[in-house]
Design a protein around this motif. Structure first.
Motif, short mmCIF file in Angstrom:
data_model
loop_
_atom_site.label_atom_id
_atom_site.label_comp_id
_atom_site.label_asym_id
_atom_site.label_seq_id
_atom_site.Cartn_x
_atom_site.Cartn_y
_atom_site.Cartn_z
N GLY A 1 0.55 -1.25 -0.53
CA GLY A 1 -0.14 0.11 -0.06
C GLY A 1 1.09 0.89 0.10
O GLY A 1 2.12 1.65 0.09
N GLU A 2 0.22 2.53 -0.83
CA GLU A 2 0.83 3.64 -0.42
C GLU A 2 0.20 4.32 0.86
O GLU A 2 -0.59 4.69 1.26
CB GLU A 2 0.13 4.84 -1.62
CG GLU A 2 1.12 4.01 -3.18
CD GLU A 2 2.54 4.93 -2.89
OE1 GLU A 2 3.10 5.30 -1.95
OE2 GLU A 2 3.79 4.41 -3.80
N PRO A 3 0.99 5.90 1.25
CA PRO A 3 0.13 6.89 1.93
C PRO A 3 -0.50 7.56 1.84
O PRO A 3 -0.52 7.27 0.60
CB PRO A 3 1.25 7.37 2.65
CG PRO A 3 2.45 6.59 2.32
CD PRO A 3 2.14 5.93 1.30
N TYR A 4 -2.24 7.30 2.17
CA TYR A 4 -3.12 8.47 2.05
C TYR A 4 -3.02 9.59 1.02
O TYR A 4 -3.23 10.08 -0.04
CB TYR A 4 -3.79 8.72 2.87
CG TYR A 4 -4.61 10.04 2.98
CD1 TYR A 4 -6.49 9.63 2.28
CD2 TYR A 4 -4.93 11.17 3.33
CE1 TYR A 4 -7.00 10.01 1.49
CE2 TYR A 4 -5.90 12.20 2.91
CZ TYR A 4 -7.24 11.57 2.48
OH TYR A 4 -7.82 12.66 2.18
N LEU A 5 -1.73 10.50 1.78
CA LEU A 5 -0.95 11.61 1.07
C LEU A 5 -0.62 11.77 -0.26
O LEU A 5 -1.12 12.40 -1.38
CB LEU A 5 0.38 12.57 2.24
CG LEU A 5 -0.95 12.75 3.39
CD1 LEU A 5 0.43 13.43 4.57
CD2 LEU A 5 -1.33 13.86 3.66
#
Length: 374
Positions: A305-309
Motif C-alpha cells: 500500500g501507499e500513504p494516503y497523502l
C-alpha cells in the motif's frame, strides 16, 4: 474460529463493570458466529475470575473457575487450544465437551478465555446410523488420556474412564500408529473381535469401532472392508464437525483459490469499466487498492500500500482541500460520501474522477477503515 474471537474481543470488555456497556453488541456478534456453526451449543466469554460475562445459545452466567479447561489456560502461556473432559455444563445443564482458548494482554497477562461448547448429543446423532451389530460398539475417545467421550450403545457410567492399557488399540496408539484395523479375542469372553480406529489430526481424539465375529461376514477381507467403510464414514462426519468449527486448512486453501480467481475476475471487470477500488486503514493511513486504481492515478504499484497523502497529492490543488474535508466529514458523521474531483497528472493532463466511499466501525464505534471506489 476461536482464534478469530480472541482477536475480536475488546480487552476492556472483560470486566464485570464493562458488561452493561458491551453485552448487547458482543452477544449479538456471538449469536451471528454461532449461526455459522450449528453444531456448537454456544460460545462463552469468561473473565479472569472464571465468571461467564457474555454467551450465545442461552443459559446461566455461571462461574467456571474450578473447571480444568479454565485453570489450564490460566496457568499456562500463549493461546493453546484446550479441550475439556466430558462435563455437565453449568450454563445449559447438559453433557458437553468444551474447547477453550486464552485471551491475553499484550504483555502475556491472562485476561480470560473464549470457549465453545459441543454437546455430546450432537456426536451421538452423528454416529447413531452406524450399523455395528448387536455386539458391536462405536466410541470417541481422547488420544492423550484415552478417556471415553461417548459410545453407542450408550454407557454413561464409563464416560471419562480411560481405555484399559492392555487393550490392543491402546498399545497401537501409544506406539505411534495413527490408524489401523485389529482382530483379537476379548479378554473376558474370548469372542473374536475386529476393531478399526483412526486418530484425528490436530485434535486430541480418535474414533474406535468394534465388531464381533458373529456380527460380520466370515471373510477377513469382507470384515476389514466393512470396518474400513464404517470408520471412513464416521471419520468424515467428525471431520465435518471439527473442521467446520476450527476452519480446516483444506477449506482455507479452497477459499483462497476461489478468492484469487474472483480477484482476477474483479481486476478484469474493473479494467473494462475503468473502476478502481481502495481501502484506507485509519490506524496507519495506508491505502491498499486495486491495479485499476493505480492506473487511474498513474502511480507505480507498491507492495503493502501507499500513504494516503501520496494519492491526495495527485488531486488537483484546487480540489485537494475539499476531497480531504469530505472524507473526514463522512467518517465523523457516519455517512456515505460521493464526490467528483479532478486529478492533475505530471504532464498537466486533467482527469475527472467520481469517488464513492463508506466507513467501517468496530463494536465500540471506533472508525477502522474507509472502503471506496473511483
Amino acid at each position: 474460529t476461536l482464534g478469530d474471537l480472541v482477536e475480536s474481543v475488546p480487552k476492556e470488555s472483560l470486566s464485570a463493570q464493562a458488561v452493561p456497556q458491551f453485552r448487547p453488541a458482543i452477544e449479538k456478534s456471538l449469536e451471528r458466529f454461532q449461526h455459522a456453526f450449528p453444531e456448537v451449543a454456544g460460545f462463552r466469554l469468561i473473565d479472569a475470575n472464571g465468571d461467564v460475562l457474555y454467551l450465545s445459545g442461552g443459559g446461566e452466567y455461571a462461574n467456571l473457575a474450578d473447571r480444568a479447561y479454565f485453570d489450564e489456560p490460566r496457568r499456562g502461556k500463549g493461546h493453546v487450544l484446550v479441550f475439556s473432559e466430558v462435563v455437565k455444563s453449568r450454563v445449559t445443564g447438559r453433557e458437553t465437551i468444551v474447547a477453550a482458548r486464552a485471551i491475553r494482554s499484550s504483555d502475556g497477562r491472562f485476561l480470560g478465555l473464549v470457549s465453545a461448547a459441543i454437546e455430546i448429543d450432537h456426536f451421538a446423532q452423528l454416529i447413531s446410523p452406524a450399523k455395528v451389530g448387536a455386539s458391536g460398539a462405536v466410541a470417541i475417545r481422547r488420544s492423550d488420556t484415552h478417556a471415553l467421550v461417548m459410545q453407542q450403545p450408550s454407557m454413561p457410567s464409563k464416560v471419562n474412564e480411560p481405555l484399559d492399557p492392555s487393550h490392543p488399540v491402546y498399545l497401537r496408539i501409544v506406539a505411534g500408529a495413527k490408524r489401523g484395523v485389529l482382530e483379537f479375542s476379548g479378554h473376558a469372553d474370548s469372542v473374536q473381535q475386529v476393531y478399526g480406529y483412526r486418530v484425528l489430526e490436530n485434535y486430541p481424539f480418535y474414533v474406535l469401532a468394534g465388531l464381533s465375529e458373529s456380527d460380520v461376514m466370515a471373510s477377513w477381507r469382507q470384515r476389514a472392508f466393512i470396518v474400513g467403510v464404517l470408520g471412513a464414514a464416521l471419520l468424515g462426519c467428525l471431520f465435518v464437525v471439527l473442521f467446520e468449527l476450527f476452519r480446516a486448512r483444506q477449506r482455507e486453501m479452497v477459499s483462497a483459490f476461489n478468492l484469487r480467481l474472483n480477484g482476477e475476475r474483479l481486476k478484469t471487470a474493473q479494467r473494462i469499466a475503468q473502476l478502481g477500488s481502495w481501502e484506507i486503514d485509519l490506524a496507519t493511513m495506508l491505502v491498499t487498492c486495486s491495479d485499476e486504481l493505480y492506473r487511474i492515478f498513474e502511480l507505480p504499484q507498491v507492495e503493502g500500500g501507499e500513504p494516503y497523502l501520496t494519492f491526495l497529492a495527485q488531486v488537483h490543488p484546487e480540489d485537494r482541500a475539499n476531497v480531504d474535508k469530505t472524507l473526514n466529514e463522512s467518517i465523523e458523521q457516519h455517512q456515505l460520501a460521493n464526490l467528483k474531483h479532478r486529478l492533475q497528472m505530471p504532464d498537466c493532463r486533467i482527469k475527472y474522477v467520481l469517488e464513492s466511499c463508506e466507513t467501517k466501525y468496530g463494536i465500540d464505534g471506533k472508525p477502522l477503515r474507509v472502503i471506496g471506489t473511483s
